[in-house]
Design a protein around this motif. Structure first.
Motif, PDB file in Angstrom:
ATOM      1  N   PRO A 270      11.127  44.173  44.723  1.00 59.79           N
ATOM      2  CA  PRO A 270       9.666  44.333  44.695  1.00 59.79           C
ATOM      3  C   PRO A 270       9.181  45.184  43.530  1.00 59.79           C
ATOM      4  CG  PRO A 270      10.480  44.595  46.927  1.00 59.79           C
ATOM      5  CD  PRO A 270      11.687  44.569  46.033  1.00 59.79           C
ATOM      6  N   LEU A 271       9.927  46.242  43.188  1.00 66.63           N
ATOM      7  CA  LEU A 271       9.513  47.071  42.053  1.00 66.63           C
ATOM      8  C   LEU A 271       9.543  46.287  40.746  1.00 66.63           C
ATOM      9  CD1 LEU A 271      11.285  50.452  42.894  1.00 66.63           C
ATOM     10  CD2 LEU A 271       8.842  49.938  43.015  1.00 66.63           C
ATOM     11  N   ILE A 272      10.567  45.462  40.572  1.00 66.50           N
ATOM     12  CA  ILE A 272      10.648  44.628  39.366  1.00 66.50           C
ATOM     13  C   ILE A 272       9.495  43.633  39.328  1.00 66.50           C
ATOM     14  CG2 ILE A 272      12.042  42.883  38.198  1.00 66.50           C
ATOM     15  CD1 ILE A 272      14.529  44.326  39.269  1.00 66.50           C
ATOM     16  N   THR A 273       9.199  43.030  40.478  1.00 68.01           N
ATOM     17  CA  THR A 273       8.094  42.062  40.542  1.00 68.01           C
ATOM     18  C   THR A 273       6.765  42.717  40.195  1.00 68.01           C
ATOM     19  OG1 THR A 273       9.287  40.846  42.264  1.00 68.01           O
ATOM     20  CG2 THR A 273       6.950  40.373  42.002  1.00 68.01           C
ATOM     21  N   ILE A 274       6.502  43.889  40.755  1.00 72.30           N
ATOM     22  CA  ILE A 274       5.245  44.588  40.476  1.00 72.30           C
ATOM     23  C   ILE A 274       5.183  45.012  39.017  1.00 72.30           C
ATOM     24  CG2 ILE A 274       3.903  46.645  41.030  1.00 72.30           C
ATOM     25  CD1 ILE A 274       5.011  46.443  43.877  1.00 72.30           C
ATOM     26  N   GLY A 275       6.316  45.480  38.456  1.00 70.46           N
ATOM     27  CA  GLY A 275       6.323  45.875  37.053  1.00 70.46           C
ATOM     28  C   GLY A 275       6.029  44.712  36.117  1.00 70.46           C
ATOM     29  N   ILE A 276       6.621  43.552  36.396  1.00 72.86           N
ATOM     30  CA  ILE A 276       6.346  42.380  35.564  1.00 72.86           C
ATOM     31  C   ILE A 276       4.887  41.966  35.684  1.00 72.86           C
ATOM     32  CG2 ILE A 276       6.895  39.931  35.258  1.00 72.86           C
ATOM     33  CD1 ILE A 276       9.738  40.543  36.106  1.00 72.86           C
ATOM     34  N   ASP A 277       4.327  42.079  36.882  1.00 76.95           N
ATOM     35  CA  ASP A 277       2.934  41.679  37.088  1.00 76.95           C
ATOM     36  C   ASP A 277       1.976  42.555  36.292  1.00 76.95           C
ATOM     37  OD1 ASP A 277       0.978  40.034  38.677  1.00 76.95           O
ATOM     38  OD2 ASP A 277       0.365  42.041  39.324  1.00 76.95           O
ATOM     39  N   GLN A 278       2.343  43.800  36.044  1.00 80.27           N
ATOM     40  CA  GLN A 278       1.455  44.707  35.312  1.00 80.27           C
ATOM     41  C   GLN A 278       1.419  44.425  33.814  1.00 80.27           C
ATOM     42  OE1 GLN A 278      -0.601  46.893  36.899  1.00 80.27           O
ATOM     43  NE2 GLN A 278       0.241  45.936  38.745  1.00 80.27           N
ATOM     44  N   VAL A 279       2.455  43.796  33.271  1.00 80.79           N
ATOM     45  CA  VAL A 279       2.532  43.607  31.823  1.00 80.79           C
ATOM     46  C   VAL A 279       2.450  42.141  31.404  1.00 80.79           C
ATOM     47  CG1 VAL A 279       3.895  45.703  31.543  1.00 80.79           C
ATOM     48  CG2 VAL A 279       5.064  43.528  31.874  1.00 80.79           C
ATOM     49  N   ARG A 280       2.535  41.207  32.327  1.00 90.63           N
ATOM     50  CA  ARG A 280       2.519  39.789  31.939  1.00 90.63           C
ATOM     51  C   ARG A 280       1.125  39.381  31.489  1.00 90.63           C
ATOM     52  NH1 ARG A 280       0.795  35.954  35.944  1.00 90.63           N
ATOM     53  NH2 ARG A 280       0.136  36.958  37.883  1.00 90.63           N
ATOM     54  N   PRO A 281       1.038  38.436  30.546  1.00 92.47           N
ATOM     55  CA  PRO A 281      -0.279  37.985  30.086  1.00 92.47           C
ATOM     56  C   PRO A 281      -0.950  37.107  31.112  1.00 92.47           C
ATOM     57  CG  PRO A 281       1.451  36.712  29.032  1.00 92.47           C
ATOM     58  CD  PRO A 281       2.145  37.794  29.818  1.00 92.47           C
ATOM     59  N   ALA A 282      -2.257  37.043  31.020  1.00 93.40           N
ATOM     60  CA  ALA A 282      -3.028  36.211  31.940  1.00 93.40           C
ATOM     61  C   ALA A 282      -2.898  34.746  31.541  1.00 93.40           C
ATOM     62  CB  ALA A 282      -4.497  36.624  31.921  1.00 93.40           C
ATOM     63  N   PRO A 283      -2.837  33.825  32.510  1.00 92.15           N
ATOM     64  CA  PRO A 283      -2.809  32.399  32.169  1.00 92.15           C
ATOM     65  C   PRO A 283      -4.114  31.973  31.527  1.00 92.15           C
ATOM     66  CG  PRO A 283      -3.060  32.707  34.539  1.00 92.15           C
ATOM     67  CD  PRO A 283      -2.777  34.060  33.961  1.00 92.15           C
ATOM     68  N   ARG A 284      -4.050  30.955  30.693  1.00 84.26           N
ATOM     69  CA  ARG A 284      -5.233  30.468  29.991  1.00 84.26           C
ATOM     70  C   ARG A 284      -6.107  29.696  30.968  1.00 84.26           C
ATOM     71  NH1 ARG A 284      -4.761  30.500  24.453  1.00 84.26           N
ATOM     72  NH2 ARG A 284      -6.277  28.822  24.278  1.00 84.26           N
ATOM     73  N   LEU A 285      -7.319  30.210  31.203  1.00 86.70           N
ATOM     74  CA  LEU A 285      -8.264  29.590  32.121  1.00 86.70           C
ATOM     75  C   LEU A 285      -9.523  29.204  31.364  1.00 86.70           C
ATOM     76  CD1 LEU A 285      -7.929  32.063  35.130  1.00 86.70           C
ATOM     77  CD2 LEU A 285      -6.796  29.863  34.839  1.00 86.70           C
ATOM     78  N   HIS A 286     -10.121  28.079  31.742  1.00 86.08           N
ATOM     79  CA  HIS A 286     -11.361  27.633  31.128  1.00 86.08           C
ATOM     80  C   HIS A 286     -12.512  28.471  31.655  1.00 86.08           C
ATOM     81  CE1 HIS A 286      -9.444  24.190  29.276  1.00 86.08           C
ATOM     82  NE2 HIS A 286      -8.889  23.900  30.438  1.00 86.08           N
ATOM     83  N   LYS A 287     -13.364  28.940  30.752  1.00 88.22           N
ATOM     84  CA  LYS A 287     -14.506  29.752  31.153  1.00 88.22           C
ATOM     85  C   LYS A 287     -15.629  28.862  31.689  1.00 88.22           C
ATOM     86  CE  LYS A 287     -13.678  33.512  27.877  1.00 88.22           C
ATOM     87  NZ  LYS A 287     -14.241  34.297  26.766  1.00 88.22           N
ATOM     88  N   ASN A 288     -16.338  29.392  32.664  1.00 95.28           N
ATOM     89  CA  ASN A 288     -17.475  28.682  33.220  1.00 95.28           C
ATOM     90  C   ASN A 288     -18.644  28.800  32.252  1.00 95.28           C
ATOM     91  OD1 ASN A 288     -19.349  27.472  34.770  1.00 95.28           O
ATOM     92  ND2 ASN A 288     -19.321  28.971  36.427  1.00 95.28           N
ATOM     93  N   ARG A 289     -19.261  27.684  31.905  1.00 87.50           N
ATOM     94  CA  ARG A 289     -20.349  27.689  30.937  1.00 87.50           C
ATOM     95  C   ARG A 289     -21.692  27.950  31.586  1.00 87.50           C
ATOM     96  NH1 ARG A 289     -20.318  22.761  27.004  1.00 87.50           N
ATOM     97  NH2 ARG A 289     -21.840  24.150  26.043  1.00 87.50           N
ATOM     98  N   ILE A 290     -21.758  28.132  32.904  1.00 88.15           N
ATOM     99  CA  ILE A 290     -22.999  28.399  33.599  1.00 88.15           C
ATOM    100  C   ILE A 290     -23.023  29.859  34.001  1.00 88.15           C
ATOM    101  CG2 ILE A 290     -24.434  27.784  35.576  1.00 88.15           C
ATOM    102  CD1 ILE A 290     -23.145  25.083  35.573  1.00 88.15           C
ATOM    103  N   SER A 291     -24.068  30.558  33.600  1.00 86.69           N
ATOM    104  CA  SER A 291     -24.163  31.968  33.934  1.00 86.69           C
ATOM    105  C   SER A 291     -24.362  32.116  35.429  1.00 86.69           C
ATOM    106  CB  SER A 291     -25.336  32.610  33.184  1.00 86.69           C
ATOM    107  OG  SER A 291     -25.522  33.935  33.628  1.00 86.69           O
ATOM    108  N   PRO A 292     -23.570  32.972  36.097  1.00 78.95           N
ATOM    109  CA  PRO A 292     -23.704  33.083  37.554  1.00 78.95           C
ATOM    110  C   PRO A 292     -24.909  33.879  37.995  1.00 78.95           C
ATOM    111  CG  PRO A 292     -22.039  34.601  36.765  1.00 78.95           C
ATOM    112  CD  PRO A 292     -22.468  33.778  35.584  1.00 78.95           C
ATOM    113  N   THR A 293     -25.530  34.664  37.082  1.00 79.44           N
ATOM    114  CA  THR A 293     -26.658  35.500  37.489  1.00 79.44           C
ATOM    115  C   THR A 293     -27.949  35.164  36.789  1.00 79.44           C
ATOM    116  OG1 THR A 293     -26.008  37.144  35.820  1.00 79.44           O
ATOM    117  CG2 THR A 293     -25.122  37.429  38.048  1.00 79.44           C
ATOM    118  N   GLY A 294     -27.910  34.415  35.706  1.00 84.44           N
ATOM    119  CA  GLY A 294     -29.122  34.111  34.975  1.00 84.44           C
ATOM    120  C   GLY A 294     -29.963  33.058  35.678  1.00 84.44           C
TER     121      GLY A 294
END
Length: 241
Positions: A212-236
């Motif tokens: 578990p310590l190794i898993t948590i450590g990797i989670d803190q430093v791994r890069p985020a997966p590439r996700l498509h941004k939403n083109r609609i403003s959620p508050t505007g």
């Protein structure tokens, strides 16, 4: 003082698009974020885990006793959680808590490591009992010790956001494996496995805490997966971009 939860009279009676948008909560117009590919992949994890358990049951003389083995318990938990995650990804609901999904990675990799490091041993019920080699058992071992752990690892690294694990997971995740280890030491007949030696238990206990310590450590430093941004403003309230 004005109540921020109430709508003003001018906004309430506005009929233009801007006024209508102002009277509509943002949550009501926010688009549902569905992930069909992630849902399909998680259904494959469920299918692999369940198929491996069924084949293991077919290849043993006492199928019910397999429920006491840590490998079967971890794969059944992976099947249930992956199915729930697939449903939420398909419908666009909030994902399952990382506190639950993250525990699958060390739970699945622990028996896999024991299986490949000690292939001829039966380390205190963390792996499947020894059986006559055959095609059914070979396929079951591949699904339970290789396919399902690697698929869960890929799902975590490629389909989830990083830094979702909390420091409290470092003591919560090893709690059940350590309890399982203690039960196998105290009641070895309940699992049908030989009683572990003190050296084996002393080796497994740090491993149960280290994964578990190794898993948590990797989670803190791994890069985020590439996700498509939403083109609609959620508050505007302006027209769509």
């Amino acid at each position: 003082m004005s109540d921020p939860t109430r709508t003003s009279q001018s906004t309430r009676h506005a009929t233009d698009p801007a006024g209508a948008a102002a009277r509509t909560p943002a949550a009501a117009v926010a688009p549902t974020s569905r992930h069909p590919l992630a849902a399909a992949f998680r259904l494959l994890i469920t299918a692999a885990a369940l198929t491996g358990v069924v084949l293991a049951a077919l290849g043993t003389a006492a199928p019910a006793q397999l429920l006491t083995r840590f490998t079967v318990q971890a794969n059944l938990a992976a099947a249930v959680i992956a199915a729930c995650s697939a449903h939420r990804a398909w419908t666009g609901r909030r994902p399952v808590s990382p506190r639950i999904t993250g525990a699958l990675v060390p739970f699945l990799f622990l028996p896999a490591l024991l299986h490949y490091v000690f292939p001829a041993a039966d380390p205190i019920a963390f792996t499947l009992p020894a059986a006559t080699p055959g095609a059914v058992r070979a396929v079951s071992d591949q699904l339970l010790y290789t396919v399902t752990p690697l698929a869960a690892l890929a799902d975590w690294l490629l389909l989830t956001a990083p830094r979702g694990f909390r420091p409290s997971c470092a003591w919560q995740w090893p709690a059940y494996p350590l309890l399982y280890l203690a039960c196998t030491l105290a009641f070895p007949a309940a699992t049908g496995a030989p009683s572990p030696t003190a050296a084996t238990a002393a080796t497994l206990a740090p491993a149960l805490c280290a994964l578990p310590l190794i898993t948590i450590g990797i989670d803190q430093v791994r890069p985020a997966p590439r996700l498509h941004k939403n083109r609609i403003s959620p508050t505007g309230i302006s027209p769509l971009k």
